[in-house]
Design a protein around this motif. Sequence first.
Motif, PDB file in Angstrom:
ATOM      1  N   LYS B  45       0.840  -1.207   0.000  1.00 27.71           N
ATOM      2  CA  LYS B  45       0.000   0.000   0.000  1.00 27.71           C
ATOM      3  C   LYS B  45       0.873   1.253   0.000  1.00 27.71           C
ATOM      4  CE  LYS B  45      -3.842   2.162   2.414  1.00 27.71           C
ATOM      5  NZ  LYS B  45      -4.708   2.279   1.260  1.00 27.71           N
ATOM      6  N   TRP B  47       2.228   4.712   0.793  1.00 33.27           N
ATOM      7  CA  TRP B  47       2.176   5.664   1.915  1.00 33.27           C
ATOM      8  C   TRP B  47       3.002   6.892   1.521  1.00 33.27           C
ATOM      9  CZ3 TRP B  47       2.399   4.104   7.760  1.00 33.27           C
ATOM     10  CH2 TRP B  47       1.269   3.337   8.074  1.00 33.27           C
ATOM     11  N   PRO B  48       2.352   7.937   1.021  1.00 29.53           N
ATOM     12  CA  PRO B  48       3.107   9.123   0.594  1.00 29.53           C
ATOM     13  C   PRO B  48       3.695   9.864   1.793  1.00 29.53           C
ATOM     14  CG  PRO B  48       0.839   9.138  -0.215  1.00 29.53           C
ATOM     15  CD  PRO B  48       0.919   8.076   0.809  1.00 29.53           C
ATOM     16  N   VAL B  49       4.977  10.245   1.669  1.00 28.62           N
ATOM     17  CA  VAL B  49       5.634  10.994   2.749  1.00 28.62           C
ATOM     18  C   VAL B  49       6.349  12.210   2.169  1.00 28.62           C
ATOM     19  CG1 VAL B  49       5.966   9.111   4.394  1.00 28.62           C
ATOM     20  CG2 VAL B  49       7.650   9.468   2.584  1.00 28.62           C
ATOM     21  N   GLY B  50       6.704  13.135   3.062  1.00 27.16           N
ATOM     22  CA  GLY B  50       7.456  14.321   2.660  1.00 27.16           C
ATOM     23  C   GLY B  50       6.581  15.364   2.001  1.00 27.16           C
ATOM     24  N   ARG B  94       5.633  12.191  -2.837  1.00 28.58           N
ATOM     25  CA  ARG B  94       4.373  12.768  -3.347  1.00 28.58           C
ATOM     26  C   ARG B  94       4.624  13.335  -4.739  1.00 28.58           C
ATOM     27  NH1 ARG B  94       0.949  13.348   1.194  1.00 28.58           N
ATOM     28  NH2 ARG B  94       2.171  13.329   3.118  1.00 28.58           N
TER      29      ARG B  94
END
Lengths: 178, 401
Positions: B45, B47-50, B94
């Motif tokens: 899955k 999980w967008p970070v930053g 992202r």
Amino acid sequence: MNVLFVAPSGARAKALATETRRAADAGHRVLLVAESQAKLAGHDLDGRVETHWIGSSKLSYTEPATTRFFRRKVPLGLLRRVGRGPFRKRARKAAKNYRATVIAGLDADKKTRTQRLRRDRRDAVVREQVQGWAPDWVVLHEPLAVEAVAGFLPALIAERPALRTTYAFEELWDETDG
Amino acid sequence: MKDRHVAVVTPWYPDPQVTYAGAFVRAQVEAVSGGCADLEVYHLKSWPVGAVGEALDANPAVLDLHARLLARSDAPLATAGGAVLHRVPTLTPRDPEWITHSDASARWLRTFLGGAPLKAPIVHAHVPITGGWAALENAAPGARVYMTEHSSFLAQLLEQPAARARYEEVLERADGFFVVGEPLHELISAEFPHHAGKLEYIANPIDFGTPRESAPTQLRRWLSVAALNERKRIDYLLEAFRRCCEEDPGLTLTLAGDGKLRATLEALAGELGVADSVEFLGSVDPAEVPGLMASHDLFVHTSRHETFGVVVVEALAAGTPVLVSRCGGSDQVLRGIEDAAGSLYDVDDDPEVLVNAYKELRERYPEGTDVAAAREHLRAKYSYETVAERHFEVWDREVNR
């Protein structure tokens, strides 16, 4: 067990309500650390779940009064005054440029500082709860949770290797199922 | 042959937050689990970070921690058919570049596995650009890697040069490459004609176990099961429904599904004066869909484009007639049984096209249809048993050679 759910944004609110209830049903003491109750609106949180709200969205950076006065009010006020005279067009153009460069820069800086303030509050509250509440199990429920604990969780795991960490609290597979 | 050991690698799988996402992958798992000695699902899955546009490596502390946590945080979960499910949160930047998502999928699965390859000799991946690449990069030497393409965004993905090159490599390396419908077959064949011969069909399995007790007598309770987004054209449906209501004010429309257009569409229903006849249910659990289908008279589908058309088959599996746009996947599903199942109409911006199709179907229903025959036709192609056999036939090819 003490099960701590870290969900700073509460972005996965539906799952949060389901999984915290599941943890409480399993007989655990459950604490949820999330931004605010409003973020979970529409999703019934089980009454047994203790909550601690971060409340960082209330924070915003306040510009120094000198900046507000000398870099926002005075230049634009002067240009407005000049614009009442024969240099109306030039003054309007200069004001437009000033807004697009200086004011936009000030706004961007304000936004960055606000974000930093909120992030610092978030990280501090999460750290305080993880360290103070003595959880046996930490559920990092969303991407922001990993970002929020990055500064201190490695040291805590080194200190307490038995601390359980997962990304969800769902129905575990039992070997007898297979 | 029950000694199949299979790993399924997928970016889409239902979870407590979005219970319908990837429901067809879970259906596949449920369908084939009985024919496998063991079946493990790896759910990668995203999980967008930053910050937006920031590189994934911008915050090494987060990546280091995630790598450590993945290694110690596996809690195997129970899923369909007694299979084992591993959630593998896949940190991604992202950004809209599919190549970075592809790389991230392979990277985090490798980390999750501790650098060791997947144990299963048969790996079946979903969504080749992410799940497929992760499977190829983490399969054991000698393991056979198959993959199924379902994506409705494939055309946009292939516009990105790096993602396109990656996709071609995946096509080359896969031991079997499957699509769920003709639109995807045509697209991939056109883009990579030298690989066209490698493409095969494999269907999503549909549950035919709970048909309605009796056929609807009139087609007055309409149902749509669709996300509330532009592609599904629910605004078009609302306008056509309003026009039909002018003639028959007793009509009702149930909209199952959610999306960013919900508030706009609720407002539109009000503006059109049909708010009292339209019910917005929001997202529904996949398990509730057969019951919903069975409690309505007509399934109406207005989508502009579909790669397969799961909901159309689900409607007929429940014994409910359908009124469906020619949106690609649905054409293929209903080929040869259009009149028996209900009616197909052209994708057109004029709501009168749907209105006329409804009136024509209403006139000839039930005598001019044969929903039971359409249902049996589809059962032979899309039931759990049929689709499971198709997977086994594919997976056992090498063994039988």
